[in-house]
Design a protein around this motif. Structure first.
Motif, PDB file in Angstrom:
ATOM      1  N   ILE A 192       0.840  -1.203   0.000  1.00  0.00           N
ATOM      2  CA  ILE A 192       0.000   0.000   0.000  1.00  0.00           C
ATOM      3  C   ILE A 192       0.873   1.249   0.000  1.00  0.00           C
ATOM      4  O   ILE A 192       0.651   2.177  -0.791  1.00  0.00           O
TER       5      ILE A 192
ATOM      6  N   LYS B 113      -8.419  -5.217   4.102  1.00  0.00           N
ATOM      7  CA  LYS B 113      -7.544  -4.067   3.853  1.00  0.00           C
ATOM      8  C   LYS B 113      -7.052  -4.064   2.407  1.00  0.00           C
ATOM      9  O   LYS B 113      -6.972  -2.998   1.765  1.00  0.00           O
TER      10      LYS B 113
ATOM     11  N   SER C  63      -8.006  -1.222  -0.373  1.00  0.00           N
ATOM     12  CA  SER C  63      -6.870  -0.470  -0.928  1.00  0.00           C
ATOM     13  C   SER C  63      -6.646  -0.748  -2.405  1.00  0.00           C
ATOM     14  O   SER C  63      -5.732  -0.175  -3.004  1.00  0.00           O
TER      15      SER C  63
END
Length: 272
Positions: free
Chosen positions: A56, A89, A93
């Motif tokens: 990320i 997550k 993302s």
């Protein structure tokens, strides 16, 4: 520049055909859609929270891992679980995750083949052939014979350093010429290594009884046979550079990076 993930998936199928995976395995696309764009790819052995944060923070669109994030016994992906929190997550993302596992073990430029080349083995062949004309593990010869102790030092030099180090069962001064190996957990191939005439077998995640029984079997017939136990993560990390080169060779416009983060679970060891 970027490419469509679907094009990458087609290339992965050429490199590591899903049909070559063991029946119990679960490689392939874990998150993401074939329609999304990919400009940066991060390679890793494992998908952990730390790896996902690296992806990320580094604006990577795709993680290519060796170990499938979802394999056995997953009954929930609630965000209170380790896998659920990673998946949620990643999806939020926009990071796709793909795994190439046993299907990447057996190919010509696979995990064990990479380790065999790093150790300088000559004429290496699959230790156990599959129906796909490829196979698990490798067996080959050293260009020059060496003592077991010196060979173990070579093993330690070519793999990343870990807390568990390199454990050796055998006499330091015994002569090593023929080497068998399997990247990852390979105790099921100990007998194959022995029967094919290996002087030493290198693999990971070895247990007390299989090692002891193999050594006792050799002693019973007066044969020298050694076993080296190395980190599962370190043994497979060596292959990532090959995988990165194979991906970049087909998609020169995107960035392909091997993560330097250690996902080996052990942090330190103590002795008396």
């Amino acid at each position: 520049m970027s490419v469509v993930l679907g094009d990458l998936l087609n290339a992965f199928e050429e490199l590591w055909p899903l049909s070559g995976a063991d029946d119990w395995d679960a490689p392939g696309l874990i998150t993401g859609t074939p329609n999304q764009r990919v400009s940066r790819v991060l390679l890793t052995v494992d998908v952990t929270h730390e790896i996902l944060d690296e992806a990320i923070d580094g604006n990577f669109d795709l993680i290519v891992a060796h170990h499938p994030l979802l394999l056995r016994g997953v009954k929930t992906i609630a965000e209170t679980t380790s896998k659920g929190s990673i998946l949620a997550k990643a999806i939020r993302s926009g990071v796709a995750i793909y795994a190439a596992h046993t299907n990447a073990d057996i190919v010509e430029r696979g995990v064990s083949a990479a380790l065999a080349e790093a150790l300088g083995l000559v004429g290496s062949q699959p230790l156990l052939e599959t129906s796909f004309g490829r196979g698990h593990g490798r067996i080959g010869r050293l260009a020059t014979s060496a003592s077991l102790g010196e060979f173990a030092k070579l093993v330690a030099r070519v793999i990343p350093s870990t807390a568990s180090g390199v454990r050796v069962a055998g006499s330091f001064d015994s002569e090593i010429s023929t080497v068998a190996l399997c990247g990852g957990a390979g105790d099921s191939f100990i007998d194959a290594a022995f029967e094919l005439g290996a002087d030493v077998y290198v693999t990971s995640d070895l247990r007390h009884h299989p090692v002891q029984e193999a050594l006792e079997r050799a002693a019973a017939i007066g044969r020298s046979f050694a076993i080296i136990d190395i980190s599962h993560w370190a043994a497979e990390w060596v292959w990532l550079e090959w995988a990165a080169a194979d991906i970049h060779g087909r998609f020169a416009s995107i960035q392909v990076v091997v993560s330097e983060l250690r996902t080996d679970p052990w942090d330190f060891a103590v002795t008396q």
